[in-house]
Scaffold this active site. Structure first.
Site, short mmCIF file in Angstrom:
data_model
loop_
_atom_site.label_atom_id
_atom_site.label_comp_id
_atom_site.label_asym_id
_atom_site.label_seq_id
_atom_site.Cartn_x
_atom_site.Cartn_y
_atom_site.Cartn_z
N ARG A 126 0.81 -1.23 0.00
CA ARG A 126 0.00 0.00 0.00
C ARG A 126 0.83 1.27 0.00
NH1 ARG A 126 -3.25 -2.93 3.64
NH2 ARG A 126 -5.10 -3.74 2.58
N LYS B 221 3.33 11.40 -11.51
CA LYS B 221 2.57 10.45 -12.34
C LYS B 221 3.38 9.18 -12.50
CE LYS B 221 -0.08 13.14 -15.68
NZ LYS B 221 -0.20 13.29 -17.14
N GLU C 53 10.74 17.89 -25.78
CA GLU C 53 9.96 18.32 -24.61
C GLU C 53 10.51 19.64 -24.06
OE1 GLU C 53 7.14 16.91 -23.63
OE2 GLU C 53 7.23 14.91 -24.53
N LYS D 139 7.59 22.87 -14.82
CA LYS D 139 6.76 21.69 -14.50
C LYS D 139 6.28 21.74 -13.05
CE LYS D 139 5.45 17.15 -15.03
NZ LYS D 139 5.65 15.90 -15.70
N GLU E 158 -4.21 17.33 -13.12
CA GLU E 158 -4.44 17.57 -14.54
C GLU E 158 -5.89 17.84 -14.91
OE1 GLU E 158 -2.36 14.72 -16.95
OE2 GLU E 158 -2.93 15.72 -18.80
N ARG F 212 -2.39 21.93 -16.02
CA ARG F 212 -1.40 20.87 -16.33
C ARG F 212 -1.56 20.36 -17.76
NH1 ARG F 212 0.74 16.13 -12.12
NH2 ARG F 212 2.26 15.23 -13.52
N ASN G 148 0.52 19.29 -22.59
CA ASN G 148 0.21 18.41 -23.73
C ASN G 148 0.34 19.12 -25.07
OD1 ASN G 148 -0.39 16.30 -22.03
ND2 ASN G 148 -2.53 16.89 -21.83
N HIS H 260 0.97 17.23 -28.19
CA HIS H 260 0.79 15.81 -27.85
C HIS H 260 -0.46 15.18 -28.47
CE1 HIS H 260 4.09 16.53 -25.20
NE2 HIS H 260 4.06 15.32 -24.68
N HIS I 141 0.56 12.00 -30.15
CA HIS I 141 0.10 10.66 -29.77
C HIS I 141 -0.58 9.96 -30.95
CE1 HIS I 141 -0.07 11.80 -25.23
NE2 HIS I 141 1.05 11.22 -25.55
N HIS J 71 8.66 9.23 -29.24
CA HIS J 71 7.64 10.13 -28.68
C HIS J 71 8.00 11.59 -28.98
CE1 HIS J 71 4.73 11.74 -25.88
NE2 HIS J 71 5.69 12.40 -25.25
N1 LIG Z 1 5.37 10.15 -15.56
C1 LIG Z 1 5.34 11.14 -16.40
O1 LIG Z 1 4.91 12.25 -16.08
C2 LIG Z 1 5.89 10.93 -17.78
C3 LIG Z 1 6.09 12.02 -18.63
C4 LIG Z 1 6.65 11.80 -19.88
C5 LIG Z 1 7.01 10.51 -20.27
N2 LIG Z 1 6.80 9.47 -19.41
C6 LIG Z 1 7.19 8.11 -19.78
O2 LIG Z 1 8.61 8.07 -19.94
C7 LIG Z 1 8.93 6.96 -20.76
C8 LIG Z 1 10.03 7.37 -21.72
O3 LIG Z 1 11.17 7.76 -20.97
P1 LIG Z 1 12.62 7.82 -21.63
O4 LIG Z 1 12.56 8.56 -22.91
O5 LIG Z 1 13.55 8.25 -20.59
O6 LIG Z 1 12.86 6.30 -22.06
P2 LIG Z 1 13.70 5.12 -21.39
O7 LIG Z 1 13.51 5.06 -19.94
O8 LIG Z 1 13.37 3.92 -22.19
O9 LIG Z 1 15.21 5.57 -21.66
C9 LIG Z 1 15.66 5.67 -22.99
C10 LIG Z 1 16.89 4.78 -23.25
O10 LIG Z 1 18.03 5.44 -22.71
C11 LIG Z 1 18.73 4.56 -21.84
N3 LIG Z 1 19.32 5.44 -20.83
C12 LIG Z 1 18.67 6.20 -19.90
N4 LIG Z 1 19.54 6.97 -19.25
C13 LIG Z 1 20.75 6.70 -19.75
C14 LIG Z 1 22.07 7.18 -19.51
N5 LIG Z 1 22.31 8.16 -18.62
N6 LIG Z 1 23.11 6.64 -20.19
C15 LIG Z 1 22.88 5.67 -21.11
N7 LIG Z 1 21.67 5.20 -21.43
C16 LIG Z 1 20.63 5.70 -20.75
C17 LIG Z 1 17.70 3.59 -21.33
O11 LIG Z 1 18.31 2.39 -20.93
C18 LIG Z 1 16.84 3.42 -22.59
O12 LIG Z 1 17.44 2.49 -23.45
C19 LIG Z 1 7.65 6.54 -21.44
O13 LIG Z 1 7.22 5.33 -20.90
C20 LIG Z 1 6.67 7.64 -21.10
O14 LIG Z 1 5.34 7.17 -21.01
C21 LIG Z 1 6.26 9.67 -18.18
#
Ligand SMILES: NC(=O)c1ccc[n+]([C@@H]2O[C@H](COP(=O)([O-])OP(=O)(O)OC[C@H]3O[C@@H](n4cnc5c(N)ncnc54)[C@H](O)[C@@H]3O)[C@@H](O)[C@H]2O)c1
Length: 358
Positions: A122, A144, A186, A226, A236, A240, A244, A247, A251, A264
């Site tokens: 929990r 999130k 972004e 942010k 949101e 917030r 988007n 987006h 999307h 993305h």
């Molecule tokens: N929670 C939120 O508010 C929010 C907002 C935007 C996106 N997201 C989510 O984030 C995700 C995408 O995140 P991302 O783009 O970081 O992708 P990811 O976590 O897949 O990272 C991208 C790649 O980079 C590698 N990597 C990360 N840091 C590294 C480093 N310092 N050195 C070498 N390699 C490294 C990872 O292993 C991966 O292969 C999606 O699932 C998306 O839905 C969440």
């Protein structure tokens, strides 16, 4: 130089610290907010290979009992299956409610580890240590957390804030270029919706020579935007949604191409340019805005246009967007760079905001 921000919510206040090489002093920072012994690091294999040994050694030297859970890199790990594996490993370790999780990786690790922390027993405490640009400016802040279902992204999730966010820009040195530019989309989004000064800085900066120097400030400015938006509208329901920008079309592009052709960030880049070009043609946005966005996108090696896609395919994908209301969709538009607003558009009118050829 240390940049410090605080996310102030009615139920919780937590710090965001941005500092080059903070990873080396992280035990000192953790000690300040956590007085138990057990720490579990959740990371992916890429980040793990590069940084986990030093982090574990460091934590152990401070007297912490440290455990590590590795997941496969990539979006496929944000699944119920991997989540269950993580729960099982937490049980094997014997994690209690007093324990702490470190979400150490990109957005995938942050979302998955954060959701595991939100739900295991929990809810247990966790800290975000984001390692990709996208995670450092966006996903690690705002609470999130989510996993995907086969029928869609982020369909199971929660708002669950970390105890702290520790951001080390020097970790970006090993981030593959494509993910760096992906995150830049972004950054450009933040500049478009709220920060003309950042937009102008990005225009001036020489990405090859100045980037290391300026990235610290870029991260700070984005995190600040942010956190202010999250403080104002945590769940949101209004402000917030400005995050988007680009987006809705982004999307739809990702979905229309089965999440295979565009990252993305690339899809959002096209979305930001296309919606702005159209709203400019409609007299809503100041002339020249779309061209400025295009210039910046090209500079950061991001696409701005889709060639030959039937707008009906995009409209269908937009209608599937989980953020759309019954008959309406909330579009984020710009009056000019740095000045954004939301426009409620009837779904049947969405075609007015798409180009015939994008
Ligand atoms: N929670 C939120 O508010 C929010 C907002 C935007 C996106 N997201 C989510 O984030 C995700 C995408 O995140 P991302 O783009 O970081 O992708 P990811 O976590 O897949 O990272 C991208 C790649 O980079 C590698 N990597 C990360 N840091 C590294 C480093 N310092 N050195 C070498 N390699 C490294 C990872 O292993 C991966 O292969 C999606 O699932 C998306 O839905 C969440």
């Amino acid at each position: 130089m240390l940049y410090k921000l605080e996310v102030k919510l009615p139920q919780k206040i937590y710090p965001i610290l941005i500092k080059k090489d903070i990873i080396k002093d992280i035990c000192y920072e953790i000690n300040k907010i956590y007085n138990s012994k057990r720490i579990t690091i959740i990371t992916d294999q890429n980040v793990g290979k590069l940084y986990v040994k030093a982090l574990v050694d460091n934590l152990k030297s401070y007297g912490f009992d440290v455990y590590t859970i590795f997941i496969e890199p990539g979006e496929n790990s944000k699944s119920i299956k991997v989540l269950t594996d993580v729960y099982n490993q937490l049980l094997d370790i014997g994690i209690t409610r007093k324990a702490l999780i470190l979400a150490f990786g990109g957005g995938v690790v942050g979302d998955l580890a954060g959701f595991a922390a939100a739900t295991f027993l929990r809810g247990i405490r966790y800290i975000q240590i984001p390692t990709s640009l996208l995670a450092q400016i966006d996903s690690s802040i705002g609470g999130k957390v989510a996993v995907n279902l086969p029928r869609g992204k982020n369909l199971i999730g929660n708002f669950y804030h970390p105890e702290a966010v520790f951001i080390d820009p020097s970790l970006l040195k090993t981030l593959p270029r494509r993910f760096l530019y992906d995150g830049m989309a972004e950054v450009i989004k933040y500049a478009c919706i709220k920060d003309i000064d950042l937009f102008n800085k990005l225009m001036e900066v020489d990405i090859e020579t100045d980037f290391d120097f300026i990235i610290h400030e870029i991260i700070y400015r984005c995190c600040n935007i942010k956190k202010e938006i999250v403080e104002y509208d945590e769940k949101e329901s209004g402000e917030r949604m400005l995050l988007n920008f680009g987006h809705t079309i982004g999307h739809a592009i990702e979905r229309a191409f089965n999440y295979e052709r565009f990252t993305h960030g690339e899809a959002v880049a096209i979305g930001m340019y296309c919606i702005t070009k159209k709203s400019e043609d409609m007299g809503i946005t100041k002339k020249g805005t779309a061209d400025s966005i295009k210039e910046l996108l090209v500079k950061f090696k991001l696409p701005y246009k889709l060639y030959q896609i039937d707008s009906d395919i995009l409209i269908e994908a937009i209608n599937l967007d989980k953020k759309s209301e019954d008959d309406y969709i909330n579009l984020v538009l710009l009056r000019e760079i740095g000045n954004s607003f939301m426009k409620k558009v009837k779904k049947e009118d969405i075609h007015l905001f798409l180009q015939n050829e994008m």
